[in-house]
Motif scaffolding. Structure first.
Motif, short mmCIF file in Angstrom:
data_model
loop_
_atom_site.label_atom_id
_atom_site.label_comp_id
_atom_site.label_asym_id
_atom_site.label_seq_id
_atom_site.Cartn_x
_atom_site.Cartn_y
_atom_site.Cartn_z
N PHE A 1 -11.30 3.83 0.75
CA PHE A 1 -10.57 5.10 0.60
C PHE A 1 -10.03 5.33 -0.80
O PHE A 1 -9.78 6.46 -1.21
N LYS A 2 -9.89 4.25 -1.56
CA LYS A 2 -9.33 4.37 -2.90
C LYS A 2 -10.17 5.27 -3.80
O LYS A 2 -9.67 5.86 -4.74
N PRO B 1 -4.05 2.57 8.31
CA PRO B 1 -3.94 1.17 7.88
C PRO B 1 -3.11 1.10 6.60
O PRO B 1 -3.41 1.81 5.64
N SER B 2 -2.07 0.27 6.60
CA SER B 2 -1.09 0.34 5.51
C SER B 2 -0.79 -1.02 4.90
O SER B 2 -0.75 -2.03 5.59
N ASN C 1 0.52 -1.11 0.85
CA ASN C 1 1.46 -0.73 -0.21
C ASN C 1 2.19 0.56 0.13
O ASN C 1 2.91 1.10 -0.69
N GLY D 1 1.15 3.51 0.25
CA GLY D 1 0.75 4.69 -0.52
C GLY D 1 0.05 5.71 0.35
O GLY D 1 0.34 6.91 0.29
N ASN D 2 -0.90 5.23 1.16
CA ASN D 2 -1.68 6.13 1.97
C ASN D 2 -0.78 6.86 2.98
O ASN D 2 -0.78 8.09 3.07
N HIS E 1 -9.74 -3.44 8.50
CA HIS E 1 -8.56 -2.62 8.19
C HIS E 1 -8.50 -1.44 9.15
O HIS E 1 -7.47 -1.11 9.73
N THR F 1 -10.53 3.15 6.43
CA THR F 1 -10.22 3.03 5.01
C THR F 1 -11.28 2.25 4.22
O THR F 1 -11.23 2.22 3.00
N ALA F 2 -12.18 1.60 4.92
CA ALA F 2 -13.24 0.87 4.21
C ALA F 2 -14.48 0.77 5.08
O ALA F 2 -14.41 0.85 6.31
C1 LIG Z 1 -9.21 -0.95 3.05
C2 LIG Z 1 -7.75 -0.71 2.90
N1 LIG Z 1 -7.08 -0.21 3.94
C3 LIG Z 1 -5.76 0.01 3.86
C4 LIG Z 1 -5.04 -0.27 2.72
C5 LIG Z 1 -3.58 0.04 2.70
O1 LIG Z 1 -3.31 1.19 1.93
P1 LIG Z 1 -1.91 1.40 1.26
O2 LIG Z 1 -1.74 0.30 0.26
O3 LIG Z 1 -2.02 2.71 0.57
O4 LIG Z 1 -0.88 1.35 2.30
C6 LIG Z 1 -5.70 -0.80 1.61
C7 LIG Z 1 -4.99 -1.14 0.36
O5 LIG Z 1 -3.79 -1.25 0.30
C8 LIG Z 1 -7.09 -1.00 1.69
O6 LIG Z 1 -7.78 -1.42 0.64
#
Ligand SMILES: Cc1ncc(COP(=O)(O)O)c(C=O)c1O
Ligand SMILES: N[C@@H](CCOP(=O)(O)O)C(=O)O
Length: 472
Positions: A111-112, A257-258, A260, A262-263, A390, A413-414
């Protein structure tokens, strides 16, 4: 619109200056002075917009015309031309109460890419139009680093150094970062964990003399532009789910999925802007500081756990401070006190009405390693859909919190190919996308260092002065 710090000690700044500053100069995180409210009519108009147009609409509410519309359009087009799906972030229905927002169609399959492809273009634009030197410093648990490097590799006027925890990222993540040997890229593999990497870069950003001398810029979600770019897919996902459901009597949750924070903070912002998300669900793994905070009101880093979802192996969640700022009614003085408490090794505790507010705004679940694998297996056999570990944490939390009359959009997210180590434990053989398969034969370039800020400083000084040292 101006931007201020959660700790109240930064003069209000415009949009581009805020992005260039990254971490607030007082150690806080930058936030908009006021969050723009989106009317029901505007939401209605946005419903039919393709992703790129929606991006421009949302971005324009925050960027004060500092980027002319034509330039912004070009930046957005260039950013999302690299995505493999024309919708950029498509939504798929898995069952009547579960939809998946696929955020992994960008160049590094996580997702980044959604925010970092844009940031690469943006930094390049600012370097050209304002003559700014851009020296990026970032910390990663695997995905941010890969996406950021991909976003800026080979770009003139930009150098990037990424710290990742040695041996604690997946093989594919490591290859995505370290097979890049462009002159403007430096990979430091640190004997430590992600929290150590993040602490070192925050200390370097807080050394204002060092930061200014070396033109340090942030790509992590401490940078507000990352948060902003991520809000776009909340709106997009909500509208797509609504369309696919064809039933507006159901409430729409999101499960994210969390690590840091940020999401999920981007979702919090989207909701504050007026997107009628029902539940904001935080999904973590066994590193469950966020779940503990929501259920008990205590925020305290625990013991680091290595899990099947290594990108979320995070104890200190950067963007928690932004949430705290809004929880404390934008009282920067109070935020500073709480953050100082944390810096002194004491826990943050919220109680009574504040805790009730947290529990009305957020839901949270930390999936265990065992639950995680069990869910991947279950969805693979029941629906044929392969969840990455994740994403599986997100689906576990969706299952826990979705009630009658609700549907949940769970964020993928991945791509599972990035985390084959976990998938193989289930005896599932997956086919790798060609972009990932071809990494395996490539040489790797990285410098393995101790968990030591002084060593990182030495590496950076040499890198910014013109050369890379000992990358092998
Ligand atoms: C695949 C994946 N899912 C979820 C997260 C969590 O996202 P966030 O850090 O924005 O909470 C990350 C990285 O932190 C990630 O790389
Ligand atoms: N999981 C992330 C950790 C850094 O998060 P960020 O959103 O602050 O960049 C990663 O993959 O590096």
């Amino acid at each position: 619109m101006n931007y201020i710090s959660t700790r109240g000690q930064v003069e209000p700044k415009g949009f581009i200056d805020t992005v260039l500053m990254g971490l607030g100069e007082d150690g806080g995180l930058m936030v908009p002075e006021q969050i723009p409210a989106v009317s029901a009519e505007t939401l209605d108009r946005w419903k039919t917009l393709p992703f790129r147009e929606l991006f421009i609409e949302i971005f324009s509410l925050y960027a004060n015309d500092e980027i002319p519309q034509e330039d912004l359009k070009q930046l957005v087009d260039a950013s999302y031309a690299t995505f493999r799906d024309p919708e950029v972030t498509p939504v798929r229905k898995l069952n009547d109460s579960l939809y998946i927002l696929e955020l992994f169609h960008g160049p590094t399959f996580a997702f980044k890419d959604v925010a970092l492809q844009f940031m690469g273009e943006f930094y390049s634009y600012v370097s050209k139009t304002r003559g700014e030197i851009i020296h990026i410093l970032g910390a990663t648990s695997g995905d941010t680093g890969a996406a950021a490097i991909q976003g800026v590799r080979g770009k003139e006027g930009i150098k990037i150094c990424i710290l990742h925890p040695h041996g604690k990222v997946s093989k594919v993540q490591e290859l995505q970062m370290t097979t890049v040997n462009d002159e403007n890229v430096l990979n430091l593999s640190v004997h430590g964990n992600f929290d150590d990497c993040q602490r070192i870069i925050k200390e370097l950003f807080s050394d204002l003399e060092f930061k200014s001398k070396h033109h340090l810029r942030a790509i992590n979600s401490i940078n507000f532009v990352r948060i902003l770019a991520q809000t776009v897919y909340y709106f997009y996902a909500y509208f797509q789910a609504e369309k696919q459901m064809g039933d507006d009597s159901k409430k729409i949750n999101v499960s994210v999925p969390s690590g840091n924070f940020g999401n999920i903070f981007s979702g919090f912002l989207a909701k504050k802007m007026g997107l009628p998300i029902n539940k904001l669900i935080i999904a973590t793994n066994e590193n469950n500081i966020l779940e503990r905070f929501v259920t008990t009101g205590e925020y305290q880093p625990g013991e680091f756990r290595k899990t099947h979802s290594p990108s979320m192996d995070i104890q200190v969640a950067s963007n928690f401070e932004r949430y705290l700022y809004y929880l404390l009614d934008e009282d920067a003085f109070e935020v500073s006190k709480y953050m100082q408490q944390l810096a002194d090794g004491r826990k943050i505790v919220v109680e009574g009405e504040l805790l009730q507010r947290v529990q009305s705004e957020l839901h949270a679940l930390g999936a265990t390693n065992e639950q995680n694998l069990q869910l991947i297996g279950k969805y693979r056999s029941e629906t044929g859909y392969l969840l990455d570990p994740h994403t599986a944490c997100g689906v576990a939390a969706s299952e826990a919190f979705t009630e009658e009359g609700e549907v949940t959009v769970s964020f993928a997210t991945a791509h599972p190919a990035k985390f084959d180590e976990a998938i193989r434990l289930l005896d599932i053989t997956q086919e790798f996308p060609v972009e990932i398969a071809e990494l395996i034969a490539k040489d790797q370039y990285q410098t393995v260092i101790d968990n030591d800020k002084a060593e990182v400083t030495r590496q950076l000084e040499a890198f910014f002065a013109g050369g890379k040292v000992s990358q092998a």
